[in-house]
Design a protein around this motif. Sequence first.
Motif: not given
Length: 370
Positions: A40, A192, A195-196, A100
Amino acid sequence: MLHLWNQAEFIPLTSKMAQDLQAPPSRPDYPCIHSPDMGKESSTTSKWPETPFTLIRTVYPTNEPSEISPDAKTIHVARLMALTHNTILRALNAIYTQSALLPMDDSDPKAVKDLLTFTKFTIAFLQNHHKCEELVLFPMLEAQASRPGMMSVDVEQHKAFEDSLHDLEGFVKNGLESNGKTGMPEWEFGPQDLRFKIDALAQPLSQHLHEEIPRLLEVGKLVGGDILEICYTGLHDQAEGTTDAFEIGPLVLGCQDRTLKIDNQEIQFPVLPFSWAPYLVQHIVARKHAGAWRFCPSTFFGEPRDSEWFPLNVTTTSNEYGKNKRSSGRFALVLFVVVAALVFVGFGGKGPEFPVGNWFHGLFSLVGSK
């Protein structure tokens, strides 16, 4: 002298040797494992793309105490391996961060497909690197040390993230078969999700990439730097002959950071046949999959750069890169003359026969380093 392992020559590992080979060094900053929350912060800090996976910066500092210090060649090989691992880590950081940032509308319809293509090449580089280690490097080292199974810890660490890596590979494959478009009935891209799947393999992969380096130093103490260098060259040659240079060459160059130092030293990586090889990659080799390379965290000259979709506040050398781009016309002309001369000599010229095909294969095979 190199020799094949002979069971009669087998010398069991002592408990101290086994401990040295299997245990990571006790350093305050070790190990540096991926943390999903760190991603983040990666789009707003000057450390992009060095997060969420932490790069290897320390291999063997000169002031580190040791009963038996590794020789210079052993340390150099370990540093080259660390830079190979950093290539993988920087590629994954680029994927993790930029996924993202992609527009989910039609403003850039090729963005998802290009990202998946870049991810596909990253997976291929990682898989081939470990395959060549198990096929060439590890058996050679075990033979020279006369200790079969000495590298079993690394093999087991490969297996620890194998399923997660295959899962990521399947996700990318399904996306490319759907042409990378969102909203397809059989597949839909979500940042997501990507990234997961990276999170799922992150801990065992990062642990392995960091821990293999000190184990390589310990192996170098057993076999010597000269033997270790020969074994590493065998790994390099195997990797070079089993990859597509048009896929891996630009990936390797585009994931370097020439400002990064290992043990506070600048290490040339990869070692190229000539200084202007990046120009060839930029203007010829990279054209085949041009869209994928916009996700590279650096230029092909190892200069860190911002993301296309969001300024990431990294320190760039845009003036130098602009100078490189402005010289492209002159470079293309010189390149045309050189290639024409080589073709003339190799196919019908009066001079001696020239192996043009082999020359180009060696030119574009930029994976690893001797």
